[in-house]
Structure formats: structure tokens, C-alpha cells
Design an enzyme around this catalytic site. Structure first.
Site, PDB file in Angstrom:
ATOM      1  N   SER A 188      53.087 -13.901 -18.202  1.00  0.00           N
ATOM      2  CA  SER A 188      52.859 -14.242 -19.606  1.00  0.00           C
ATOM      3  C   SER A 188      51.650 -13.520 -20.163  1.00  0.00           C
ATOM      4  CB  SER A 188      52.675 -15.749 -19.753  1.00  0.00           C
ATOM      5  OG  SER A 188      51.612 -16.177 -18.934  1.00  0.00           O
ATOM      6  N   GLU A 206      60.833 -11.986 -24.317  1.00  0.00           N
ATOM      7  CA  GLU A 206      59.954 -10.929 -24.842  1.00  0.00           C
ATOM      8  C   GLU A 206      59.950  -9.822 -23.781  1.00  0.00           C
ATOM      9  OE1 GLU A 206      55.845 -12.174 -25.146  1.00  0.00           O
ATOM     10  OE2 GLU A 206      55.526 -11.003 -26.962  1.00  0.00           O
ATOM     11  N   HIS A 230      59.552 -11.658 -20.270  1.00  0.00           N
ATOM     12  CA  HIS A 230      58.769 -12.881 -20.491  1.00  0.00           C
ATOM     13  C   HIS A 230      59.674 -13.964 -21.082  1.00  0.00           C
ATOM     14  CE1 HIS A 230      55.126 -14.874 -22.702  1.00  0.00           C
ATOM     15  NE2 HIS A 230      55.467 -15.538 -21.632  1.00  0.00           N
ATOM     16  N   ASN A 238      51.835 -14.603 -27.014  1.00  0.00           N
ATOM     17  CA  ASN A 238      50.588 -15.312 -26.728  1.00  0.00           C
ATOM     18  C   ASN A 238      49.420 -14.811 -27.565  1.00  0.00           C
ATOM     19  OD1 ASN A 238      51.380 -17.350 -24.973  1.00  0.00           O
ATOM     20  ND2 ASN A 238      51.586 -15.886 -23.294  1.00  0.00           N
TER      21      ASN A 238
HETATM   22  N1  CAA Z   1      65.116 -27.958 -18.976  1.00  0.00           N
HETATM   23  C1  CAA Z   1      66.320 -27.825 -19.560  1.00  0.00           C
HETATM   24  N2  CAA Z   1      66.637 -28.401 -20.738  1.00  0.00           N
HETATM   25  C2  CAA Z   1      65.692 -29.163 -21.335  1.00  0.00           C
HETATM   26  C3  CAA Z   1      64.413 -29.358 -20.770  1.00  0.00           C
HETATM   27  C4  CAA Z   1      64.144 -28.723 -19.521  1.00  0.00           C
HETATM   28  N3  CAA Z   1      62.964 -28.818 -18.911  1.00  0.00           N
HETATM   29  N4  CAA Z   1      63.695 -30.150 -21.591  1.00  0.00           N
HETATM   30  C5  CAA Z   1      64.489 -30.434 -22.638  1.00  0.00           C
HETATM   31  N5  CAA Z   1      65.696 -29.843 -22.486  1.00  0.00           N
HETATM   32  C6  CAA Z   1      66.824 -29.878 -23.424  1.00  0.00           C
HETATM   33  C7  CAA Z   1      67.456 -31.235 -23.515  1.00  0.00           C
HETATM   34  O1  CAA Z   1      68.465 -31.397 -22.530  1.00  0.00           O
HETATM   35  C8  CAA Z   1      68.045 -31.220 -24.910  1.00  0.00           C
HETATM   36  O2  CAA Z   1      69.275 -30.510 -24.926  1.00  0.00           O
HETATM   37  P1  CAA Z   1      70.444 -30.875 -26.000  1.00  0.00           P
HETATM   38  O3  CAA Z   1      69.828 -30.800 -27.364  1.00  0.00           O
HETATM   39  O4  CAA Z   1      71.487 -29.810 -25.772  1.00  0.00           O
HETATM   40  O5  CAA Z   1      70.894 -32.227 -25.633  1.00  0.00           O
HETATM   41  C9  CAA Z   1      67.039 -30.381 -25.717  1.00  0.00           C
HETATM   42  O6  CAA Z   1      66.329 -29.594 -24.739  1.00  0.00           O
HETATM   43  C10 CAA Z   1      66.073 -31.245 -26.484  1.00  0.00           C
HETATM   44  O7  CAA Z   1      65.420 -32.093 -25.544  1.00  0.00           O
HETATM   45  P2  CAA Z   1      64.904 -33.561 -25.857  1.00  0.00           P
HETATM   46  O8  CAA Z   1      65.785 -34.197 -26.871  1.00  0.00           O
HETATM   47  O9  CAA Z   1      64.695 -34.270 -24.563  1.00  0.00           O
HETATM   48  O10 CAA Z   1      63.436 -33.367 -26.401  1.00  0.00           O
HETATM   49  P3  CAA Z   1      62.915 -32.609 -27.668  1.00  0.00           P
HETATM   50  O11 CAA Z   1      63.883 -32.600 -28.779  1.00  0.00           O
HETATM   51  O12 CAA Z   1      61.569 -33.188 -27.858  1.00  0.00           O
HETATM   52  O13 CAA Z   1      62.768 -31.094 -27.174  1.00  0.00           O
HETATM   53  C11 CAA Z   1      61.590 -29.272 -26.220  1.00  0.00           C
HETATM   54  C12 CAA Z   1      61.974 -30.739 -26.066  1.00  0.00           C
HETATM   55  C13 CAA Z   1      62.841 -28.391 -26.107  1.00  0.00           C
HETATM   56  C14 CAA Z   1      60.650 -28.962 -25.081  1.00  0.00           C
HETATM   57  C15 CAA Z   1      60.932 -29.067 -27.659  1.00  0.00           C
HETATM   58  O14 CAA Z   1      59.915 -29.997 -27.846  1.00  0.00           O
HETATM   59  C16 CAA Z   1      60.377 -27.682 -27.860  1.00  0.00           C
HETATM   60  O15 CAA Z   1      61.088 -26.750 -28.162  1.00  0.00           O
HETATM   61  N6  CAA Z   1      59.037 -27.551 -27.709  1.00  0.00           N
HETATM   62  C17 CAA Z   1      58.338 -26.277 -27.821  1.00  0.00           C
HETATM   63  C18 CAA Z   1      58.485 -25.531 -26.540  1.00  0.00           C
HETATM   64  C19 CAA Z   1      57.778 -24.226 -26.575  1.00  0.00           C
HETATM   65  O16 CAA Z   1      57.124 -23.841 -27.527  1.00  0.00           O
HETATM   66  N7  CAA Z   1      57.894 -23.508 -25.461  1.00  0.00           N
HETATM   67  C20 CAA Z   1      57.205 -22.234 -25.293  1.00  0.00           C
HETATM   68  C21 CAA Z   1      55.935 -22.471 -24.552  1.00  0.00           C
HETATM   69  S1  CAA Z   1      55.038 -20.984 -24.352  1.00  0.00           S
HETATM   70  C22 CAA Z   1      55.729 -20.272 -22.974  1.00  0.00           C
HETATM   71  O17 CAA Z   1      56.572 -20.788 -22.316  1.00  0.00           O
HETATM   72  C23 CAA Z   1      55.268 -18.934 -22.591  1.00  0.00           C
HETATM   73  C24 CAA Z   1      53.885 -18.686 -22.282  1.00  0.00           C
HETATM   74  O18 CAA Z   1      53.610 -17.515 -21.995  1.00  0.00           O
HETATM   75  C25 CAA Z   1      52.808 -19.691 -22.250  1.00  0.00           C
END
Ligand code: CAA
Length: 288
Positions: free
Chosen positions: A121, A155, A143, A193
Site C-alpha cells: 500500500s 490501483e 494494490h 493513500n
Molecule cells: N469480506 C467480505 N465481504 C464483506 C466484508 C468482508 N470482510 N465485510 C463486509 N462485507 C460485505 C457484506 O457481506 C455485505 O455484502 P452485501 O451487501 O452483498 O450483502 C457488504 O459488504 C456490506 O456489509 P455490511 O452490511 O456488513 O456493512 P456495511 O454496509 O457497514 O459495509 C464496509 C461494510 C463494506 C466495510 C463499508 O463500511 C465500507 O465500504 N467501508 C469503507 C472501506 C474502505 O474504505 N476500504 C478501503 C480501506 S484503505 C485500503 O484498504 C488500502 C490501504 O492502502 C490502506
């Protein structure tokens, strides 16, 4: 250009590597998931079972699809078993020395036209590519974002020596895996990032200066900007140590102190409050 990949090798069965393996298998590719730690492999396999079963319950795919995807993943503890892979995607700890050591070994194994990809990342792709010598033109950043099965983006990071052909194959492979691949060049923080982490860092300054309470900062950003999570909740989700580390990498790599992590962020890291993974970060998850 065709990606020409039948077998995907993944190194590291943690959250990111496990997610990448699952997505590749569900896209119909054969996967070899390697981790030197048997325990981690078991955890990865258990998470695949859980997520695939949940998808069946929700009607996202059939039991037959889930079984077929699981059947396409081989969980291996010996690095040599990766040898038939057409691409190796490394998703191990974000430590430049450890990654370079692993890549030096992988570089010796993959001397054909295999793609060598890191899911880093923040670490420079150009620097990691030095570990694979002549294969630097086949080295690239892929990424992925957490949770990998949910987040659409890959990415794609071109190092200084990455060839056009390697980039084209990775763009094609990413879309075959159901992702939207977007290219970027190799500068600290890449695009994602570079923009995300200063926002998160600023949220810590806003909290530190008493402008608002953490829950209110998050509510303002969630509702006002239509973000799925507020920046402080997202920091816990990513890991506060990871956020602080990426800020340091950008401060050094971009040679600019405005990327230094907020003192409050660093203090929470020092206290061991790393976010979801330790049960407490900005917010408390111990009851969940
Ligand atoms: N694995 C697989 N599927 C998952 C999951 C996981 N760990 N967590 C949630 N899901 C799925 C659920 O099954 C659900 O699927 P459906 O809609 O098809 O039923 C969907 O995601 C939504 O989940 P929830 O209803 O339980 O919860 P939510 O609506 O609060 O969503 C979230 C959870 C998807 C994490 C959402 O909050 C989100 O998109 N958050 C932002 C995440 C983000 O920004 N990620 C990037 C981080 S930065 C990075 O990764 C890179 C870096 O370099 C730091």
C-alpha cells in the site's frame, strides 16, 4: 491484450492475500495460496468457507459456485508449490526488508514471463523491483482494498522499469477478476493513500484540537461527504499503526513534513490502541 493467466499464486494468507485468492477463484482462475505459517492458512481457509457460505445464504451465488471456487484454491505451506503460477501476487507484512528478501527468492523461481506483483500500500515498486534483478520489467504493484471481495478498485502501480506489456496484462487480469483497475505511477502513497491518509491524519488533528468529539467528526464526514465510514472509524478499520506508517513513508518519500503523522495518532499507536485488530483504537470494540 490478453492476460494469459490460468494460475494465480498468492503469497500471504492474511486478510488481503486471502481476499485476493477468493476473488481470483470466484473469477474461475486456479489459485495457489502460500503461507509459511500453517495456522494462517487454516484461518484463511476458514474465512473462505464463512464468506462463501454467507454469499449462498444471501443468494449472491449458488452452493455449486461456492464449492467450485473453494475447489480451485490450493492451500500450500511450501513456497516451491507456487512454481506453476502465471502471476505471483505478494501480500505479506508491509516491511521493505522482509518484502525484498521474499522477492529475491521468488525472482529466482520465476524466470519465464510470469508477472510479479506486490499488493503493497505504500512501499516503492521501483525499490521492490530491485530485488528481482532482470525481471524488473515484469514487476508491478496491484494494490487491492479491504475488504477485497467488496471493494471494486485495483490501483495498478507502474515502477520505473515496469513494461507496457506487464501493465496491460495486469489491467486485463484485474478486470477478469471483476475489479476496476486504474493505473498510477510510483510515488510515495500512489494516488489512493496520498489523498486518503492526509484526510485521516487531519481528522486526528481536528480531534486533538478539540474541534469536535470523534463520533461527531465521523458523523459530519459520513453524512456530509457520503463516505461509508467516517475517517476515524476507517483509521481503526485500516489499523492506526498502518496509517501512521504510511504517513511516515510519504513524509520521507515526498520529502515534506506536512505528511508527518499527528502526535495523537502516534500516541494511540504507542499505547497499543491499533484499531479493530486490538479491540480498541479511536473507538472501543471490546464488546463486539
Ligand atoms: N469480506 C467480505 N465481504 C464483506 C466484508 C468482508 N470482510 N465485510 C463486509 N462485507 C460485505 C457484506 O457481506 C455485505 O455484502 P452485501 O451487501 O452483498 O450483502 C457488504 O459488504 C456490506 O456489509 P455490511 O452490511 O456488513 O456493512 P456495511 O454496509 O457497514 O459495509 C464496509 C461494510 C463494506 C466495510 C463499508 O463500511 C465500507 O465500504 N467501508 C469503507 C472501506 C474502505 O474504505 N476500504 C478501503 C480501506 S484503505 C485500503 O484498504 C488500502 C490501504 O492502502 C490502506
Amino acid at each position: 491484450m490478453s492476460h494469459n493467466v490460468k494460475v494465480v499464486g498468492v503469497v500471504g494468507a492474511g486478510q488481503m492475500g486471502g481476499g485476493i485468492a477468493q476473488v481470483a477463484a470466484q473469477a474461475g482462475l486456479d489459485v495457489v495460496l502460500f503461507d509459511a505459517q500453517g495456522e494462517q492458512l487454516k484461518k484463511g481457509a476458514a474465512l473462505h468457507d464463512k464468506l462463501l457460505a454467507r454469499g449462498v445464504e444471501k443468494g449472491k451465488w449458488t452452493q455449486a459456485d461456492a464449492d467450485a471456487a473453494k475447489g480451485r484454491i490450493r492451500y500450500v505451506e511450501k513456497v516451491g508449490e507456487l512454481s506453476g503460477a502465471d502471476i505471483v501476487i505478494e501480500a505479506i507484512v508491509e516491511n521493505v526488508e522482509i518484502k525484498k528478501r521474499v522477492w529475491a527468492e521468488l525472482g529466482k523461481m520465476f524466470t519465464g514471463d510470469q508477472i510479479l506483483a506486490s499488493n503493497t500500500s505504500s512501499i516503492s515498486i521501483t525499490e521492490l523491483a530491485t530485488a528481482v534483478g532482470d525481471a524488473a520489467d515484469r514487476f508491478i504493484g496491484m494494490h487491492f482494498f479491504n475488504p477485497v471481495p467488496v471493494m471494486k478498485l485495483v490501483e495498478v502501480i507502474r515502477g520505473l522499469a515496469t513494461s507496457e506489456a506487464t501493465t496491460a496484462r495486469v489491467l486485463a487480469l484485474s478486470s477478469a477478476m471483476g475489479k476496476v483497475a486504474v493505473p498510477a505511477n510510483d510515488r510515495a502513497g500512489f494516488v489512493s493513500n496520498r489523498i486518503l491518509m492526509p484526510m485521516i491524519n487531519e481528522a486526528f488533528y481536528t480531534w486533538m484540537e478539540g474541534v469536535a468529539e470523534p463520533a461527531d467528526i465521523d458523523e459530519i464526514m459520513k453524512l456530509g461527504m457520503a463516505h461509508p465510514m467516517g475517517p476515524l472509524r476507517l483509521a481503526d478499520f485500516i489499523g492506526l499503526d498502518t496509517c501512521a506508517h504510511i504517513m511516515e513513508v510519504m513524509a520521507d518519500g515526498l520529502n515534506d513534513d506536512r505528511y508527518r503523522p499527528c502526535p495523537l495518532l502516534k500516541q494511540l499507536v504507542t499505547a497499543g490502541r491499533l484499531g479493530d485488530k486490538t479491540g480498541r483504537g479511536v473507538f472501543d470494540y471490546s464488546q463486539k
